[in-house]
Design a protein around this motif. Structure first.
Motif: not given
Length: 319
Positions: A167-173, A188-190, A145-147
């Motif tokens: 790979l998963l990623a969380y981003d504000a945008k 994805v969501s956090l 997961g890449i935050a």
């Protein structure tokens, strides 16, 4: 342009001297105690450890400083509202070498996952016995997961794709992140990132929302034994809570190159200090932890890019 650069390290001094600007280099950090060294200059170059708070910026303005450049991507050490109020033009180097930090994050993952610290410590004692403690794991097939999916997060995703990671990623945008992604990745969501990831790598900006985001409650929602890597902003991680999670086994591995209390600690030799940092001391005592002193950016390629972009900004200001 006549400028002064604070917090100049030995690693960057030769590069900063080889410019076409009248640039004075000092090792001192910018603070209220040193700010008057900027007398007679037009621009000030600072580093991520410098103090660009309201009192310092106010004094710089009084000295006639119109331009402030930080030789870093982050700007959380700068009081931007005060700079705007005083008319000081602030610039940063937002994308000098995303690959440097991304590669370093992978280096921490590999070193922790393959127990390189224990192995090299054993080898120094001429102990080459293979034990259960040295059994590691492969990155292939792991969910990472890449935050924070900006330039660095995307560079990390490209590298990890080659390792065969999911790979998963969380981003504000998330919409912008999805549009810019060059590799298959699930936005994805956090909450999803926490519960599904075997490894989480932090590349979040430091904001009111992200400060201390990774804390006891966050660790409790992660997979038991997961790995956490932070090469982003130190204050996004609550170190005391991370230590508790490591002691309980909820957090399996921790690799950090940044630290919430690094100001006044990192970038100097503290080996003879009578008051070492107790949190760092305890982290360093654990075999499943790696701590380094904010050096993920420290490659020749990145330094070249920082200096060349800094000089381009000074060129623009001069004209």
């Amino acid at each position: 342009m006549k400028a002064i650069a604070f917090s100049v390290g030995s690693f960057e001094e030769p590069l900063l001297r080889d410019t076409n600007h009248e640039l004075t280099l000092v090792a001192d950090q910018l603070s209220m105690d040193t700010v008057d060294q900027a007398t007679g200059y037009e621009a000030v170059l600072i580093f991520g450890t410098d103090d660009a708070s309201r009192p310092v910026l106010t004094r710089l303005h009084q000295l006639g400083i119109r331009y402030l450049l930080t030789r870093s991507a982050g700007t959380d050490h700068i009081d931007q509202a005060t700079a705007d109020e005083l008319g000081i033009d602030v610039k940063s180097i937002p994308a000098y070498s995303p690959g440097a930090i991304a590669e370093y994050a992978v280096a921490l993952m590999l070193a922790l996952g393959r127990h390189l610290r224990e192995a090299t410590d054993n080898a120094r004692q001429f102990d080459f016995k293979l034990t259960r403690q040295l059994v590691g794991f492969e990155l292939r097939g792991k969910t990472v997961g890449i935050a924070g999916y900006g330039n660095i997060g995307q560079a990390l995703a490209r590298i990890l794709t080659g390792f065969g990671c999911q790979l998963l990623a969380y981003d504000a945008k998330p919409e912008a992140a999805q549009a810019e992604s060059e590799v298959p990745i699930e936005l994805v969501s956090l909450e999803d990132l926490l519960t599904r990831s075997d490894i989480i790598s932090l590349h979040l900006p430091l904001t009111e929302q992200t400060q201390g985001l990774f804390k006891r409650e966050t660790f409790d929602r992660m997979k038991r034994g997961a790995m956490l890597i932070n090469t982003g902003r130190g204050a996004t991680l609550n170190t005391t809570d991370a230590l508790e999670a490591l002691r309980s086994g909820q957090l399996g591995y921790l690799g950090i190159d940044v630290y919430e209390h690094e100001h006044g600690l990192f970038f100097e030799d503290r080996s003879n200090s009578e008051t070492p940092d107790p949190l760092i001391e305890e982290l360093l005592s654990l075999p499943n932890v790696l701590v380094t002193g904010h050096q993920a950016f420290l490659t020749q390629e990145a330094l070249d890019a920082i200096v060349s972009q800094s000089m381009a900004i000074l060129d623009d200001w001069a004209h």
